[in-house]
Design an enzyme around this catalytic site. Structure first.
Site, PDB file in Angstrom:
ATOM      1  N   HIS A  44       0.843  -1.189   0.000  1.00 20.37           N
ATOM      2  CA  HIS A  44       0.000   0.000   0.000  1.00 20.37           C
ATOM      3  C   HIS A  44       0.879   1.240   0.000  1.00 20.37           C
ATOM      4  CE1 HIS A  44       0.840  -0.954   4.258  1.00 20.37           C
ATOM      5  NE2 HIS A  44       1.022   0.357   4.336  1.00 20.37           N
ATOM      6  N   HIS A 128       5.694   5.850  -1.522  1.00 18.08           N
ATOM      7  CA  HIS A 128       6.502   4.634  -1.578  1.00 18.08           C
ATOM      8  C   HIS A 128       5.694   3.462  -1.034  1.00 18.08           C
ATOM      9  CE1 HIS A 128       7.020   5.915   2.570  1.00 18.08           C
ATOM     10  NE2 HIS A 128       7.310   4.653   2.850  1.00 18.08           N
TER      11      HIS A 128
END
Length: 191
Positions: A44, A128
């Site tokens: 995620h 990220h």
């Protein structure tokens, strides 16, 4: 009762499959067995980490995150490249409308703050997706270099998700955090 929560963007199954294929090759690099690789269920892009949140704050948090989603248009994104934070975390980056993703992160943080949730001090948002962690100092540069040319197919980010993180049981080898989407809100079509 309290829940450990964060707002996130989740990659679709197709992008996760592409990433899994690339990471399969990285696991053959020297020293890869010393890394704790995250699984697909844990992939995620965290927008706003809220930590432990009291259940009583959930109704207002849901309302505010819903408004944040409603005010942010859907946007294209792809997984691209990689890097590392120090010698402990390896990540895959994002490419697409980074400005819109940053805006969604800022709105998610604001929603949490206005609900009364204490969130970490604001620092520039770097999208990220963590793919591995090192238990001890590890030179992650070869892995980041191997990810440099990686690029998934593009998809339309059309949902903001509120995710609950269940920490692993201490002392259980190989145990990973478990994530469950508590709620999600659609982002409006930009057209």
């Amino acid at each position: 009762m309290r829940m450990r929560l964060f707002a996130a963007v989740l990659p679709p199954p197709r992008a996760a499959e592409e990433l899994a294929e690339v990471l399969g090759g990285l696991r053959d690099l020297p020293g890869a067995t010393g890394l704790r690789w995250t699984g697909r269920a844990g992939w995620h892009f965290t927008l706003a980490f809220m930590g432990e949140v009291d259940d009583g704050l959930l109704p207002e948090l849901r309302e505010r995150l819903g408004r944040a989603a409603h005010r942010t248009p859907a946007f294209p994104l792809r997984l691209r490249g990689g890097g590392h934070f120090g010698r402990r975390a390896l990540w895959v980056g994002a490419d697409g409308e980074a400005a819109t993703m940053r805006l969604l992160a800022e709105r998610s943080l604001a929603a949490a703050r206005r609900t009364g949730i204490t969130v970490d001090a604001h620092r520039p948002y770097t999208p990220h997706l963590t793919v591995a962690r090192a238990r001890e100092d590890t030179d992650l540069r070869p892995y980041a270099e191997a990810l440099r040319s990686f690029e998934s197919l593009s998809w339309q980010v059309d949902r903001l998700c509120l995710v609950r993180s269940n920490l692993p049981v201490r002392g259980v080898r190989g145990e990973q955090p478990r994530y469950e989407t508590v709620e999600s809100w659609p982002l409006p079509d930009p057209g």
